[in-house]
Design a protein around this motif. Sequence first.
Motif, PDB file in Angstrom:
ATOM      1  N   ASP A  88      13.129  20.753  30.862  1.00 15.80           N
ATOM      2  CA  ASP A  88      11.746  21.104  31.840  1.00 15.80           C
ATOM      3  C   ASP A  88      11.661  19.463  32.650  1.00 15.80           C
ATOM      4  OD1 ASP A  88      10.621  23.078  30.672  1.00 15.80           O
ATOM      5  OD2 ASP A  88       9.726  22.039  29.067  1.00 15.80           O
ATOM      6  N   LEU A  89      11.102  19.749  33.972  1.00 10.67           N
ATOM      7  CA  LEU A  89      10.897  18.660  34.847  1.00 10.67           C
ATOM      8  C   LEU A  89      10.264  17.403  34.402  1.00 10.67           C
ATOM      9  CD1 LEU A  89      10.453  20.247  38.313  1.00 10.67           C
ATOM     10  CD2 LEU A  89      12.358  19.064  37.450  1.00 10.67           C
ATOM     11  N   SER A  90       9.125  18.014  33.592  1.00 10.47           N
ATOM     12  CA  SER A  90       8.342  16.836  32.814  1.00 10.47           C
ATOM     13  C   SER A  90       9.110  15.952  31.801  1.00 10.47           C
ATOM     14  CB  SER A  90       7.213  17.482  32.162  1.00 10.47           C
ATOM     15  OG  SER A  90       7.608  18.481  31.203  1.00 10.47           O
ATOM     16  N   GLU A  91      10.481  16.317  31.357  1.00 12.14           N
ATOM     17  CA  GLU A  91      11.032  15.556  30.526  1.00 12.14           C
ATOM     18  C   GLU A  91      11.583  14.196  31.101  1.00 12.14           C
ATOM     19  OE1 GLU A  91      14.087  17.883  28.618  1.00 12.14           O
ATOM     20  OE2 GLU A  91      12.830  19.395  27.869  1.00 12.14           O
ATOM     21  N   GLY A  92      11.592  14.161  32.417  1.00 14.38           N
ATOM     22  CA  GLY A  92      12.015  13.054  33.249  1.00 14.38           C
ATOM     23  C   GLY A  92      11.075  12.223  33.996  1.00 14.38           C
ATOM     24  N   VAL A  93       9.936  13.022  34.616  1.00 11.07           N
ATOM     25  CA  VAL A  93       9.016  12.663  35.317  1.00 11.07           C
ATOM     26  C   VAL A  93       7.677  13.113  34.872  1.00 11.07           C
ATOM     27  CG1 VAL A  93       7.700  12.453  37.733  1.00 11.07           C
ATOM     28  CG2 VAL A  93      10.430  12.484  37.095  1.00 11.07           C
ATOM     29  N   ALA A  94       6.579  12.183  34.451  1.00 10.93           N
ATOM     30  CA  ALA A  94       5.248  12.660  34.051  1.00 10.93           C
ATOM     31  C   ALA A  94       4.186  13.275  35.161  1.00 10.93           C
ATOM     32  CB  ALA A  94       4.595  11.504  33.115  1.00 10.93           C
ATOM     33  N   GLY A  95       4.556  12.444  36.109  1.00  6.73           N
ATOM     34  CA  GLY A  95       3.680  12.807  37.270  1.00  6.73           C
ATOM     35  C   GLY A  95       4.113  11.999  38.441  1.00  6.73           C
ATOM     36  N   GLN A  96       3.359  11.989  39.530  1.00  6.57           N
ATOM     37  CA  GLN A  96       3.633  11.492  40.748  1.00  6.57           C
ATOM     38  C   GLN A  96       2.328  11.191  41.456  1.00  6.57           C
ATOM     39  OE1 GLN A  96       5.136  13.189  44.465  1.00  6.57           O
ATOM     40  NE2 GLN A  96       5.640  14.888  43.226  1.00  6.57           N
ATOM     41  N   ILE A  97       2.325   9.929  42.341  1.00  7.28           N
ATOM     42  CA  ILE A  97       1.510   9.753  43.515  1.00  7.28           C
ATOM     43  C   ILE A  97       1.740  10.123  44.603  1.00  7.28           C
ATOM     44  CG2 ILE A  97      -0.374   8.100  44.230  1.00  7.28           C
ATOM     45  CD1 ILE A  97      -0.181   6.673  41.281  1.00  7.28           C
ATOM     46  N   PRO A  98       1.620  11.082  45.509  1.00  7.97           N
ATOM     47  CA  PRO A  98       2.064  11.400  46.731  1.00  7.97           C
ATOM     48  C   PRO A  98       1.355  10.723  47.712  1.00  7.97           C
ATOM     49  CG  PRO A  98       0.638  13.160  45.954  1.00  7.97           C
ATOM     50  CD  PRO A  98       0.641  12.124  44.875  1.00  7.97           C
ATOM     51  N   LEU A  99       2.193  10.246  48.691  1.00 12.59           N
ATOM     52  CA  LEU A  99       1.482   9.772  50.325  1.00 12.59           C
ATOM     53  C   LEU A  99       1.963  11.094  51.217  1.00 12.59           C
ATOM     54  CD1 LEU A  99       3.114   6.107  50.008  1.00 12.59           C
ATOM     55  CD2 LEU A  99       0.770   7.045  49.147  1.00 12.59           C
ATOM     56  N   TRP A 100       0.896  11.631  51.471  1.00 16.39           N
ATOM     57  CA  TRP A 100       1.072  13.106  52.056  1.00 16.39           C
ATOM     58  C   TRP A 100       0.553  12.978  53.477  1.00 16.39           C
ATOM     59  CZ3 TRP A 100       1.300  17.690  48.806  1.00 16.39           C
ATOM     60  CH2 TRP A 100       1.303  18.834  49.191  1.00 16.39           C
ATOM     61  N   VAL A 101       1.376  13.474  54.431  1.00 15.70           N
ATOM     62  CA  VAL A 101       0.725  13.612  55.851  1.00 15.70           C
ATOM     63  C   VAL A 101       0.565  15.359  56.291  1.00 15.70           C
ATOM     64  CG1 VAL A 101       1.785  13.030  58.327  1.00 15.70           C
ATOM     65  CG2 VAL A 101       2.193  11.493  56.324  1.00 15.70           C
ATOM     66  N   ASP A 102      -0.207  15.611  56.899  1.00 11.49           N
ATOM     67  CA  ASP A 102      -0.299  16.963  57.371  1.00 11.49           C
ATOM     68  C   ASP A 102      -0.464  16.962  58.874  1.00 11.49           C
ATOM     69  OD1 ASP A 102      -0.921  18.221  54.899  1.00 11.49           O
ATOM     70  OD2 ASP A 102      -2.978  17.057  54.981  1.00 11.49           O
ATOM     71  N   ALA A 103       0.106  17.697  59.240  1.00 14.59           N
ATOM     72  CA  ALA A 103       0.091  17.785  60.984  1.00 14.59           C
ATOM     73  C   ALA A 103       0.110  19.482  61.434  1.00 14.59           C
ATOM     74  CB  ALA A 103       1.238  17.483  61.661  1.00 14.59           C
TER      75      ALA A 103
END
Length: 192
Positions: free
Chosen positions: A56-71
């Motif tokens: 599972d992806l969660s075995e390596g990474v528990a989460g993330q804080i995204p810096l997100w740009v929309d256009a």
Amino acid sequence: MEKLRAGLSALPLAAMVFVFSPDASADAKFELGLRTGYGVPFGKVYDGEGNDSGDDLSEGVAGQIPLWVDAGARIGGKLFVGGYAVYGLGILSDEFSNDCDDADQAADAVGGSVSCSASDVRLGAQVQYHFGEAGASIDPWVGGGLGYEWLSISEQIEVSGEDADLTLTLHGFEFLNVQFGLDFPVSDAVAG
């Protein structure tokens, strides 16, 4: 499942046709957005031939804080259609973080160090429906998108003056991301 994927990939295309139709363009306004939040990993790791690795992806990474740009463009005050670019600061899973701490302690015994990190980059198209009008005091919205993602997990090792950087990068199509949020005015000219 194939019909679902075809339908989802047609959604942004249909919205883009709507944006550039003569009647809609008169009521479309350019928007640029910056946001953050918290991302939760879902899904499995597959090899390059589509075989499930069992991880599972969660075995390596528990989460993330995204810096997100929309256009994109807001059409008729309610529908936003555009693209996004995201850089996510990864939060390592407890298991991976503990393994990294153990490796750091072992390296420290011989005068070295080990540190670990994760990051995520995503690019894609999206559609949002806003329940309020642009510039309203609070504008709740829901949306969805699709794109491509690169998740990197790195281990930096330094022992006896020698450095090594081991990086594993997982990448692939993101067939659907679900989004929701609240926009609010920051000033008369800027809404957040």
